[in-house]
Scaffold this motif. Structure first.
Motif, mmCIF file in Angstrom:
data_model
loop_
_atom_site.group_PDB
_atom_site.id
_atom_site.type_symbol
_atom_site.label_atom_id
_atom_site.label_comp_id
_atom_site.label_asym_id
_atom_site.label_seq_id
_atom_site.Cartn_x
_atom_site.Cartn_y
_atom_site.Cartn_z
ATOM 1 N N SER A 1 -9.005 -11.665 1.796
ATOM 2 C CA SER A 1 -10.222 -10.925 1.481
ATOM 3 C C SER A 1 -9.952 -9.426 1.457
ATOM 4 N N ALA A 2 -10.951 -8.676 1.001
ATOM 5 C CA ALA A 2 -10.825 -7.215 0.972
ATOM 6 C C ALA A 2 -10.628 -6.644 2.360
ATOM 7 N N ALA A 3 -11.100 -7.378 3.371
ATOM 8 C CA ALA A 3 -10.946 -6.924 4.753
ATOM 9 C C ALA A 3 -9.647 -7.407 5.380
ATOM 10 N N GLY A 4 -8.849 -8.145 4.616
ATOM 11 C CA GLY A 4 -7.568 -8.617 5.135
ATOM 12 C C GLY A 4 -7.643 -9.927 5.893
ATOM 13 N N CYS B 1 7.972 -9.207 4.053
ATOM 14 C CA CYS B 1 6.664 -8.565 3.954
ATOM 15 C C CYS B 1 6.285 -8.391 2.493
ATOM 16 N N ALA B 2 4.977 -8.276 2.248
ATOM 17 C CA ALA B 2 4.480 -8.062 0.885
ATOM 18 C C ALA B 2 3.084 -7.474 0.958
ATOM 19 N N PHE B 3 2.736 -6.676 -0.033
ATOM 20 C CA PHE B 3 1.367 -6.173 -0.138
ATOM 21 C C PHE B 3 0.496 -7.247 -0.778
ATOM 22 N N ALA B 4 -0.718 -7.395 -0.248
ATOM 23 C CA ALA B 4 -1.588 -8.477 -0.690
ATOM 24 C C ALA B 4 -3.038 -8.035 -0.596
ATOM 25 N N GLY B 5 -3.920 -8.882 -1.143
ATOM 26 C CA GLY B 5 -5.349 -8.615 -1.132
ATOM 27 C C GLY B 5 -5.814 -8.022 -2.440
ATOM 28 N N PRO B 6 -7.123 -7.985 -2.684
ATOM 29 C CA PRO B 6 -7.658 -7.511 -3.976
ATOM 30 C C PRO B 6 -7.208 -6.115 -4.366
ATOM 31 N N SER B 7 -7.010 -5.254 -3.379
ATOM 32 C CA SER B 7 -6.575 -3.876 -3.658
ATOM 33 C C SER B 7 -5.113 -3.641 -3.313
ATOM 34 N N LEU B 8 -4.407 -4.687 -2.932
ATOM 35 C CA LEU B 8 -2.994 -4.585 -2.552
ATOM 36 C C LEU B 8 -2.769 -3.515 -1.492
ATOM 37 N N ASP B 9 -3.705 -3.468 -0.548
ATOM 38 C CA ASP B 9 -3.625 -2.443 0.494
ATOM 39 C C ASP B 9 -3.384 -3.017 1.876
ATOM 40 N N HIS B 10 -3.103 -4.329 1.968
ATOM 41 C CA HIS B 10 -2.727 -4.958 3.230
ATOM 42 C C HIS B 10 -1.280 -5.416 3.156
ATOM 43 N N LEU B 11 -0.515 -5.120 4.187
ATOM 44 C CA LEU B 11 0.854 -5.585 4.267
ATOM 45 C C LEU B 11 0.868 -6.865 5.097
ATOM 46 N N VAL B 12 1.301 -7.958 4.471
ATOM 47 C CA VAL B 12 1.400 -9.239 5.156
ATOM 48 C C VAL B 12 2.853 -9.449 5.544
ATOM 49 N N ILE B 13 3.089 -9.823 6.788
ATOM 50 C CA ILE B 13 4.434 -9.941 7.351
ATOM 51 C C ILE B 13 4.652 -11.377 7.815
ATOM 52 N N VAL C 1 -1.325 -5.804 8.502
ATOM 53 C CA VAL C 1 -1.608 -4.420 8.863
ATOM 54 C C VAL C 1 -2.036 -3.686 7.597
ATOM 55 N N ARG C 2 -2.885 -2.690 7.770
ATOM 56 C CA ARG C 2 -3.315 -1.849 6.633
ATOM 57 C C ARG C 2 -2.598 -0.515 6.771
ATOM 58 N N PRO C 3 -1.544 -0.284 5.975
ATOM 59 C CA PRO C 3 -0.685 0.871 6.235
ATOM 60 C C PRO C 3 -1.112 2.184 5.590
#
Length: 302
Positions: free
Chosen positions: A46-49, A248-260, A280-282
């Motif tokens: 989600s947008a909230a991660g 790790c990879a950036f994910a989510g609708p805005s690609l602003d969450h880093l998933v590890i 995490v939101r970096p």
């Protein structure tokens, strides 16, 4: 230097050997693999991660990576070659590479897609012996070529925004090399050591890049992901509550969450969060996964 702390995803079951988070932009889903369980796993973000798992598919005895395919479904580095996984979960082996696979004491490990849609997948020895790893390229006509040899653990791979440089981690020698890259041919050129972590807290494992051409790399055994500038300067550290940070990879609708991703591999006393995904939101954004644009019905060794 920025210091961040990632949060464990408690609503998604841990993996045995979690690896290779990848954002499938067309499906708006996070993909990742459990290497030892031979699984491809999928989740919405989600947008909230917030992550919600939506599917688990069997891809082989071991699955090293998964990437989206323009022809439908996904392409996997599985066992000793490449496999197509359809949207309904059917896994079809496309090519087993001569000299690779369990009988040869190797398996597929990490992989990614270049800016024009070629797929690169690396291998490693099951015993992690030096020089047993190679990197293979799948061209847009389905032909499979050897790109590099004499690697130990071919791991994270990603390209700069202009496509002229490709970074490749070899966990066995604890280095990330930067190679000149010919986008027209897919050929690797001259290289240099971008990072040497042989005397650091752990070797480099999976990696990704953000929109500022900075490298984010997971350090195996160190419980952290680091951000490095194009000049190799350490500019951020993400602390992770599991030692075996794998990718790790950036994910989510805005690609602003880093998933590890993390792993339980080699742990005799497994902590509660080992094998879980962390988020995490970096403060920076990344890029979706490259899409493989070759055939999904047949591959051939060049």
């Amino acid at each position: 230097m920025q210091t961040l702390t990632a949060t464990p995803v408690l609503d998604v079951e841990p993996a045995v050997h979690g690896e290779g988070p990848t954002w499938d932009a067309a499906r708006r889903e996070l993909l990742w693999v459990d290497i030892d369980a031979g699984q491809v796993r999928r989740a919405t973000v989600s947008a909230a991660g917030v992550l919600a798992e939506v599917g688990v598919h069997r891809g082989g005895d071991t699955v090293g990576f998964v990437v989206p395919a323009s022809g439908g479904g996904w392409l996997l580095g599985a066992d000793g070659g490449f496999t197509h996984l359809s949207a309904d979960g059917t896994a079809t082996v496309l090519l087993t590479i001569d000299g690779e696979g369990p009988d040869a004491g190797t398996r597929m490990n990490d992989g990614a897609v270049d800016p024009v849609g070629r797929l690169f997948g690396g291998t490693m020895g099951l015993d992690e012996r030096p020089g047993a790893g190679s990197l293979y390229r799948v061209d847009l006509d389905g032909s499979v070529h050897t790109a590099l040899t004499d690697l130990t653990i071919s791991n994270g791979i990603e390209w700069t925004a202009d496509g002229r440089t490709v970074y490749l981690a070899d966990s066995g020698v604890a280095q990330i090399r930067a190679y000149d890259y010919d986008v027209d041919s897919g050929a690797f050129g001259d290289s240099r050591v971008f990072l040497d972590l042989s005397d650091d807290d752990g070797p480099p494992d999976g990696l990704t890049m953000d929109d500022e051409d900075h490298v984010w790399v997971a350090l195996w055994g160190a419980g952290q992901v680091r951000r490095y500038s194009p000049a190799g300067e350490l500019v951020a550290v993400v602390r992770v509550g599991a030692a075996n940070t794998s990718s790790c990879a950036f994910a989510g609708p805005s690609l602003d969450h880093l998933v590890i991703s993390t792993s339980t591999q080699g742990l005799t006393d497994v902590p509660p969060d080992a094998g879980r995904l962390f988020v995490v939101r970096p403060g920076v954004t990344g890029r979706p996964a490259g899409v493989y644009r070759g055939p999904v019905d047949a591959l051939r060794r060049a």
